[in-house]
Scaffold this active site. Structure first.
Site, short mmCIF file in Angstrom:
data_model
loop_
_atom_site.label_atom_id
_atom_site.label_comp_id
_atom_site.label_asym_id
_atom_site.label_seq_id
_atom_site.Cartn_x
_atom_site.Cartn_y
_atom_site.Cartn_z
N SER A 150 0.80 -1.22 0.00
CA SER A 150 0.00 0.00 0.00
C SER A 150 0.83 1.27 0.00
CB SER A 150 -0.96 0.04 1.19
OG SER A 150 -0.21 0.22 2.39
N TYR B 152 -2.96 0.42 -3.16
CA TYR B 152 -4.16 0.94 -2.50
C TYR B 152 -3.73 1.84 -1.34
CZ TYR B 152 -3.21 -2.66 0.98
OH TYR B 152 -2.60 -3.43 1.94
#
Length: 132
Positions: free
Chosen positions: A25, A58
């Site tokens: 991430s 993400y």
């Protein structure tokens, strides 16, 4: 027909950390996320201005006002603290909405503090490091 369009971007943010051992991430300051209308767990594209790397990951919400931009997991191999990155979010729109939608462009300083939030984007002059 549906089109994938630029929803928003955080322009020329400075990477503050990279953490290879985290699960994956990008951690982004909550204030920057709100200005760019990016949600936790949303997919984003990251472009490294220093080495040309482009990748998707993400988002994880970072502490508000911290200026944190931390690449985690495998993506940490593609950046170094101090690199300038563009963090891009996209949205799927029908053709009518796509023609009128104006993306948020969040301009930041070297400490990842918001300088300006623009609606839309235009081509800048040669050699410019920001868009007009």
């Amino acid at each position: 027909m549906f089109l994938t369009m630029l929803k928003s971007k955080i322009h020329r943010a400075t990477v503050t950390e990279s953490n290879l051992n985290y699960m994956g991430s990008i951690t982004i300051d909550e204030e920057l996320m709100e200005a760019a209308d990016i949600l936790p767990n949303e997919k984003v594209q990251v472009v490294n201005n220093n080495n040309g790397a482009r990748f998707e990951t993400y988002v994880i919400k970072g502490p508000r006002g911290s200026g944190v931009i931390c690449l985690n997991g495998a993506a940490a191999r593609l950046v170094q603290p101090g690199d300038l990155v563009i963090i891009i979010s996209y949205a799927i729109m029908d053709a009518g909405e796509a023609r009128t939608y104006r993306p948020a462009v969040v301009m930041v300083d070297g400490r990842n503090k918001i300088v300006e939030v623009r609606q839309g984007e235009a081509h800048g002059p040669a050699g410019a490091d920001t868009c007009p």
